[in-house]
Design a protein around this motif. Structure first.
Motif, mmCIF file in Angstrom:
data_model
loop_
_atom_site.group_PDB
_atom_site.id
_atom_site.type_symbol
_atom_site.label_atom_id
_atom_site.label_comp_id
_atom_site.label_asym_id
_atom_site.label_seq_id
_atom_site.Cartn_x
_atom_site.Cartn_y
_atom_site.Cartn_z
ATOM 1 N N ARG A 46 0.830 -1.206 0.000
ATOM 2 C CA ARG A 46 0.000 0.000 0.000
ATOM 3 C C ARG A 46 0.866 1.258 0.000
ATOM 4 N NH1 ARG A 46 -1.701 -0.485 4.895
ATOM 5 N NH2 ARG A 46 0.221 0.524 5.490
ATOM 6 N N GLU B 7 -3.669 -1.082 10.192
ATOM 7 C CA GLU B 7 -3.433 -1.334 8.772
ATOM 8 C C GLU B 7 -4.718 -1.160 7.952
ATOM 9 O OE1 GLU B 7 -0.578 -1.758 7.217
ATOM 10 O OE2 GLU B 7 0.716 -1.949 8.964
ATOM 11 N N ASP C 286 -5.435 1.241 4.704
ATOM 12 C CA ASP C 286 -5.960 0.745 3.429
ATOM 13 C C ASP C 286 -7.145 1.590 2.974
ATOM 14 O OD1 ASP C 286 -4.056 -1.276 3.456
ATOM 15 O OD2 ASP C 286 -5.446 -2.802 4.192
#
Length: 136
Positions: free
Chosen positions: A4, A73, A77
């Motif tokens: 990412r 996380e 995202d």
């Protein structure tokens, strides 16, 4: 580096190239690109190039400097999704004189900024206490 974060940096570079191209085209013939080109160009460079680069680098570097994992996380995202949905909508709105697209894109982009801010504050303040990644 997390995929990412590499995406943020890569997309930032694409936006930088696009913003530069728009500037050159505008210098050659200001009427060649329809719509509110100065606003589109400014946001491509600031939100697309600069902010996406900051996102990618900060999401990688700040947790490592502190020695703990990113707080969330999934939040990062969603930040990627919102940022990359919002900016194209804003650009399309300015180039097509569609205020509703600009507004929708602005809301999505601001959502990405809020997620980034929360994630960074919680990462630094809490020492990454979310157990999305184990502390090593």
């Amino acid at each position: 580096m997390h995929k990412r974060n590499r995406l943020f940096v890569s997309i930032a570079l694409v936006y930088g190239l696009l913003g530069g191209l728009i500037a050159i085209v505008r210098l050659i013939d200001p009427g060649l690109i329809p719509g509110n080109v100065p606003r589109a160009h400014g946001h491509i460079m600031l939100l697309g190039f600069i902010l996406m680069m900051i996102y990618g680098i900060a999401l990688h570097v700040l947790p490592r400097f502190g020695g703990f994992p990113l707080y969330s996380e999934p939040m990062a995202d969603w930040q990627l999704y919102l940022a990359n949905a919002g900016l194209p909508l804003m650009i399309a709105g300015w180039l097509g004189w569609r205020d509703m697209l600009v507004m929708a894109g602005g809301v999505l982009t601001y959502g990405a900024i809020v997620l980034f801010g929360l994630n960074m504050i919680l990462t630094v303040r809490a020492g990454g206490r979310s157990r999305t990644l184990p502390v090593q």
